[in-house]
Design an enzyme around this catalytic site. Sequence first.
Site, mmCIF file in Angstrom:
data_model
loop_
_atom_site.group_PDB
_atom_site.id
_atom_site.type_symbol
_atom_site.label_atom_id
_atom_site.label_comp_id
_atom_site.label_asym_id
_atom_site.label_seq_id
_atom_site.Cartn_x
_atom_site.Cartn_y
_atom_site.Cartn_z
ATOM 1 N N ALA A 146 107.960 97.717 59.653
ATOM 2 C CA ALA A 146 108.333 98.884 60.440
ATOM 3 C C ALA A 146 107.358 100.000 60.071
ATOM 4 O O ALA A 146 106.753 99.974 58.993
ATOM 5 C CB ALA A 146 109.761 99.281 60.111
ATOM 6 N N GLY A 185 109.603 94.479 58.384
ATOM 7 C CA GLY A 185 110.003 94.258 59.772
ATOM 8 C C GLY A 185 109.167 93.199 60.473
ATOM 9 O O GLY A 185 109.629 92.574 61.435
ATOM 10 N N GLU A 217 110.766 90.070 59.560
ATOM 11 C CA GLU A 217 112.071 90.038 60.241
ATOM 12 C C GLU A 217 111.908 89.750 61.735
ATOM 13 O O GLU A 217 112.725 89.042 62.330
ATOM 14 C CB GLU A 217 112.798 91.365 60.013
ATOM 15 C CG GLU A 217 113.219 91.522 58.550
ATOM 16 C CD GLU A 217 113.668 92.936 58.206
ATOM 17 O OE1 GLU A 217 112.838 93.868 58.334
ATOM 18 O OE2 GLU A 217 114.829 93.122 57.841
ATOM 19 N N GLU A 257 110.474 96.023 51.165
ATOM 20 C CA GLU A 257 111.180 97.305 51.317
ATOM 21 C C GLU A 257 111.641 97.893 49.985
ATOM 22 O O GLU A 257 111.742 99.106 49.828
ATOM 23 C CB GLU A 257 112.398 97.127 52.238
ATOM 24 C CG GLU A 257 112.049 96.841 53.689
ATOM 25 C CD GLU A 257 111.883 95.362 54.021
ATOM 26 O OE1 GLU A 257 111.779 94.532 53.095
ATOM 27 O OE2 GLU A 257 111.855 95.052 55.224
HETATM 28 C C1 HXC Z 1 102.700 102.379 58.814
HETATM 29 C C2 HXC Z 1 100.992 101.064 58.067
HETATM 30 C C3 HXC Z 1 101.901 100.063 57.663
HETATM 31 C C4 HXC Z 1 103.300 100.298 57.895
HETATM 32 C C5 HXC Z 1 99.926 99.390 57.194
HETATM 33 N N1 HXC Z 1 99.781 100.604 57.753
HETATM 34 N N2 HXC Z 1 101.208 99.035 57.116
HETATM 35 N N3 HXC Z 1 101.400 102.207 58.633
HETATM 36 N N4 HXC Z 1 103.632 101.476 58.465
HETATM 37 N N5 HXC Z 1 104.236 99.393 57.578
HETATM 38 C C6 HXC Z 1 98.525 101.346 57.999
HETATM 39 C C7 HXC Z 1 97.952 101.897 56.725
HETATM 40 O O1 HXC Z 1 98.593 103.113 56.378
HETATM 41 C C8 HXC Z 1 96.528 102.102 57.128
HETATM 42 O O2 HXC Z 1 96.402 103.272 57.912
HETATM 43 C C9 HXC Z 1 96.250 100.925 58.040
HETATM 44 O O3 HXC Z 1 97.541 100.460 58.489
HETATM 45 C C10 HXC Z 1 95.579 99.775 57.313
HETATM 46 O O4 HXC Z 1 96.338 99.455 56.163
HETATM 47 P P1 HXC Z 1 95.712 99.360 54.691
HETATM 48 O O5 HXC Z 1 96.817 99.578 53.736
HETATM 49 O O6 HXC Z 1 94.521 100.257 54.570
HETATM 50 O O7 HXC Z 1 95.222 97.846 54.679
HETATM 51 P P2 HXC Z 1 95.104 96.883 53.411
HETATM 52 O O8 HXC Z 1 94.525 97.615 52.240
HETATM 53 O O9 HXC Z 1 94.423 95.662 53.904
HETATM 54 O O10 HXC Z 1 96.615 96.525 53.004
HETATM 55 C C11 HXC Z 1 97.422 95.800 53.908
HETATM 56 C C12 HXC Z 1 98.918 95.852 53.444
HETATM 57 C C13 HXC Z 1 99.343 97.329 53.270
HETATM 58 C C14 HXC Z 1 99.080 95.098 52.145
HETATM 59 C C15 HXC Z 1 99.742 95.145 54.544
HETATM 60 O O11 HXC Z 1 98.982 98.051 54.456
HETATM 61 C C16 HXC Z 1 100.806 97.503 53.052
HETATM 62 O O12 HXC Z 1 101.313 97.290 51.950
HETATM 63 N N6 HXC Z 1 101.528 97.949 54.085
HETATM 64 C C17 HXC Z 1 102.935 98.234 54.010
HETATM 65 C C18 HXC Z 1 103.734 96.948 53.956
HETATM 66 C C19 HXC Z 1 105.218 97.257 53.854
HETATM 67 O O13 HXC Z 1 105.678 97.869 52.894
HETATM 68 N N7 HXC Z 1 105.965 96.843 54.864
HETATM 69 C C20 HXC Z 1 107.372 97.070 54.938
HETATM 70 C C21 HXC Z 1 107.626 98.300 55.758
HETATM 71 S S1 HXC Z 1 109.265 98.794 55.702
HETATM 72 P P3 HXC Z 1 95.309 104.425 57.566
HETATM 73 O O14 HXC Z 1 95.629 105.499 58.545
HETATM 74 O O15 HXC Z 1 95.490 104.774 56.135
HETATM 75 O O16 HXC Z 1 94.005 103.739 57.836
HETATM 76 C C22 HXC Z 1 110.055 97.867 56.776
HETATM 77 C C23 HXC Z 1 111.427 98.191 56.740
HETATM 78 C C24 HXC Z 1 112.465 97.697 57.577
HETATM 79 O O17 HXC Z 1 109.534 97.060 57.481
HETATM 80 C C25 HXC Z 1 113.767 98.322 57.168
HETATM 81 C C26 HXC Z 1 113.683 99.492 56.277
HETATM 82 C C27 HXC Z 1 114.333 100.742 56.755
#
Ligand code: HXC
Length: 258
Positions: free
Chosen positions: A66, A109, A112, A132
């Site tokens: 998400a 997400g 999911e 998360e």
């Molecule tokens: C918003 C995101 C994002 C996310 C990546 N990006 N994941 N933006 N929400 N979930 C954005 C980054 O901020 C970045 O933007 C660009 O995408 C590229 O990501 P990087 O981090 O630079 O890439 P990389 O170094 O290759 O790392 C990839 C990654 C990392 C390991 C997937 O992006 C990451 O850990 N993302 C978050 C994963 C996560 O925690 N997902 C769960 C979300 S919560 P910029 O602008 O900086 O270039 C969820 C919750 C559901 O899903 C229910 C909870 C309420």
Amino acid sequence: MSEYSTIVVSTESRVATIQLNRPEALNALNAEMMEEIVTAAMGFDADPGVGTILITGSQKAFAAGADIKQMADRGYADMYADDWFRRWDDLTRLRTPIVSAVSGFALGGGCELAMMSDIIIAAEGAKFGQPEINLGVIPGMGGSQRLTRAVGKAKAMDMILTGRRIDAAEAERIGLVSRVVADDQVLAEATTVAELIASKSKPSTQMAKEAVGSAFESTLGQGLLFERRMFHSLFATEDQAEGMSAFAQKRDPVWRHR
Ligand code: HXC
């Protein structure tokens, strides 16, 4: 010009494809994308010319979760008022089989969303996880429920409490995905599977999906009765008569999807 801004849709050979398309954010699922995916999928579900819906992302990410940036400043009252993520329930109520082709990250997400589909085809390099916990929250799009039903308590607790990512091989071993193929084959394999399903009689693929789905919603006795009644009801379709006579006549059936 496409009517959508976060996804790309196309239809070929009775397979409707929804490609997630926010490469700058690794297909992070913001509210607009959630709305567009569900709207497109509901439209395809209502189309008699569509037998399977295929969901895919990019090579680097199916979806990295998400959209954290969109959620970061929200409070409880906002999340509750909007019933954030409720819209996904509409996707899980569709009767058309859904196949996901997963390459790269399927996190939070993203994992999911993949689990809302009926068959997951994963690339060898795919990574699944529910991170998360590292954000101070828990899965909110069904992860604690669907992952646990898919892989059991031991692995679900391991993934959800630690946030550990698993690779495609482990995902297949624990029963999270249906097949793992080489990275450059994932879309081709998923398309083949989607076309094969779409080539079958639609009432039977829909009822098969409903019957398997009921295994997650009912007791064994209720589920067996539901299956049997579905089985009986297929004897009201033209395709049952066609399928069985084609077998007897040693020819391929010609489905009318009714
Ligand atoms: C918003 C995101 C994002 C996310 C990546 N990006 N994941 N933006 N929400 N979930 C954005 C980054 O901020 C970045 O933007 C660009 O995408 C590229 O990501 P990087 O981090 O630079 O890439 P990389 O170094 O290759 O790392 C990839 C990654 C990392 C390991 C997937 O992006 C990451 O850990 N993302 C978050 C994963 C996560 O925690 N997902 C769960 C979300 S919560 P910029 O602008 O900086 O270039 C969820 C919750 C559901 O899903 C229910 C909870 C309420």
